[in-house]
Design a protein around this motif. Structure first.
Motif, PDB file in Angstrom:
ATOM      1  N   UNK A   1       0.833  -1.183   0.000  1.00 17.87           N
ATOM      2  CA  UNK A   1       0.000   0.000   0.000  1.00 17.87           C
ATOM      3  C   UNK A   1       0.872   1.238   0.000  1.00 17.87           C
ATOM      4  N   UNK A   2       0.243   2.395   0.152  1.00 16.44           N
ATOM      5  CA  UNK A   2       0.981   3.656   0.161  1.00 16.44           C
ATOM      6  C   UNK A   2       1.914   3.734   1.364  1.00 16.44           C
ATOM      7  N   UNK A   3       1.449   3.308   2.534  1.00 17.07           N
ATOM      8  CA  UNK A   3       2.254   3.455   3.748  1.00 17.07           C
ATOM      9  C   UNK A   3       2.577   2.137   4.440  1.00 17.07           C
ATOM     10  N   UNK A   4       2.221   1.011   3.831  1.00 17.12           N
ATOM     11  CA  UNK A   4       2.496  -0.264   4.505  1.00 17.12           C
ATOM     12  C   UNK A   4       2.487  -1.414   3.508  1.00 17.12           C
ATOM     13  N   UNK A   5       2.987  -2.554   3.970  1.00 16.91           N
ATOM     14  CA  UNK A   5       2.956  -3.795   3.204  1.00 16.91           C
ATOM     15  C   UNK A   5       2.367  -4.880   4.090  1.00 16.91           C
ATOM     16  N   UNK A   6       1.643  -5.789   3.491  1.00 16.46           N
ATOM     17  CA  UNK A   6       1.026  -6.883   4.231  1.00 16.46           C
ATOM     18  C   UNK A   6       1.430  -8.196   3.577  1.00 16.46           C
ATOM     19  N   UNK A   7       2.007  -9.090   4.372  1.00 23.62           N
ATOM     20  CA  UNK A   7       2.434 -10.393   3.880  1.00 23.62           C
ATOM     21  C   UNK A   7       1.549 -11.455   4.512  1.00 23.62           C
TER      22      UNK A   7
ATOM     23  N   UNK B   1       2.001  -7.121   9.043  1.00 26.76           N
ATOM     24  CA  UNK B   1       1.868  -5.784   8.471  1.00 26.76           C
ATOM     25  C   UNK B   1       3.097  -4.983   8.847  1.00 26.76           C
ATOM     26  N   UNK B   2       3.707  -4.369   7.822  1.00 20.29           N
ATOM     27  CA  UNK B   2       4.929  -3.607   8.039  1.00 20.29           C
ATOM     28  C   UNK B   2       4.752  -2.176   7.567  1.00 20.29           C
ATOM     29  N   UNK B   3       5.413  -1.265   8.270  1.00 14.97           N
ATOM     30  CA  UNK B   3       5.402   0.140   7.900  1.00 14.97           C
ATOM     31  C   UNK B   3       6.354   0.411   6.753  1.00 14.97           C
TER      32      UNK B   3
ATOM     33  N   UNK C   1       7.708  -4.024  11.859  1.00 15.44           N
ATOM     34  CA  UNK C   1       6.468  -4.777  12.028  1.00 15.44           C
ATOM     35  C   UNK C   1       5.490  -3.934  12.830  1.00 15.44           C
ATOM     36  N   UNK C   2       4.314  -3.699  12.257  1.00 12.45           N
ATOM     37  CA  UNK C   2       3.268  -2.940  12.940  1.00 12.45           C
ATOM     38  C   UNK C   2       2.296  -3.880  13.642  1.00 12.45           C
ATOM     39  N   UNK C   3       1.875  -4.939  12.949  1.00 11.16           N
ATOM     40  CA  UNK C   3       0.982  -5.927  13.562  1.00 11.16           C
ATOM     41  C   UNK C   3       1.335  -7.321  13.051  1.00 11.16           C
TER      42      UNK C   3
END
Length: 162
Positions: A5-11, A30-32, A37-39
Motif C-alpha cells: 500500500x501507500x504506507x504499509x505492506x502486508x504479507x 503488516x509492516x510500515x 512490524x506494525x501488527x
C-alpha cells in the motif's frame, strides 16, 4: 502473498497440509514504510491430525445439488459455484476434508458460504453472508453513501469531504 500500500505492506502466509490449505490457518504480518512490524496476526494448527487419504470420496458436482437445495436457491446461480478442497479443523485436533464454496441466488439477495464434507456430502456450515440495510447484527443503521469509483482511491488526501 504480499500486498503493498501507500504506507504499509502486508504479507500473508497460508498453512498447508499435504498440499491442501487449512481453513482459517493464516499468518499476516503488516509492516510500515521502513519495514518495521506494525501488527502480526496468526492462527496456526500445530499437530493437526488429517486422514492418510487426501482424495475426496465424493466429487464436488455430486454434493453441490444437496447444498443448493438447503439454501432454497433455484435456477441458474448468479455466479457459478466452485468447490475448493480444504482441511477443516475440528475441536478434537483432527481435520475433515471439505469443499469450501459460495452459492449465489439469481432471484434474491443471497450469497451462501458453504462447507461440505468431501467424503459423505454432509453440509457442515452454511450461512448467507449478504448484509442487509438495518441489520443490527451487522452494525448497520441502514444509511450510507456509495461512491463509484471510490474517491479516496482516485483523489487521496485530506481535501476529501462529505
Amino acid at each position: 502473498r504480499i500486498r503493498h500500500g501507500v504506507a504499509s505492506s502486508h504479507t500473508h502466509f497460508q498453512q498447508y497440509i499435504r498440499d491442501i490449505p487449512v481453513l482459517g490457518a493464516t499468518i499476516t504480518v503488516s509492516q510500515g514504510p521502513t519495514g518495521s512490524v506494525q501488527t502480526l496476526h496468526s492462527q496456526y494448527f500445530s499437530g493437526l491430525q488429517v486422514p492418510a487419504n487426501k482424495a475426496p470420496a465424493k466429487k464436488f458436482v455430486d454434493v453441490l445439488q444437496a447444498a443448493k437445495g438447503a439454501t432454497g436457491v433455484q435456477g441458474k446461480p448468479f455466479l457459478p459455484a466452485k468447490g475448493k478442497l480444504h482441511w477443516y479443523p475440528q475441536p478434537d485436533g483432527t481435520a475433515k476434508l471439505v469443499y469450501q464454496s459460495r452459492i449465489s441466488s439469481p432471484q434474491a439477495a443471497a450469497d451462501f458460504y458453504t462447507l461440505i464434507d468431501a467424503n459423505n456430502g454432509e453440509i457442515l456450515l452454511q450461512e448467507n453472508q449478504t448484509k442487509f440495510a438495518g441489520d443490527v447484527t451487522a452494525g448497520s443503521n441502514g444509511t450510507g453513501w456509495v461512491y463509484v469509483p471510490n474517491p479516496w482511491q482516485t483523489k487521496p488526501g485530506p481535501r476529501l469531504q462529505d
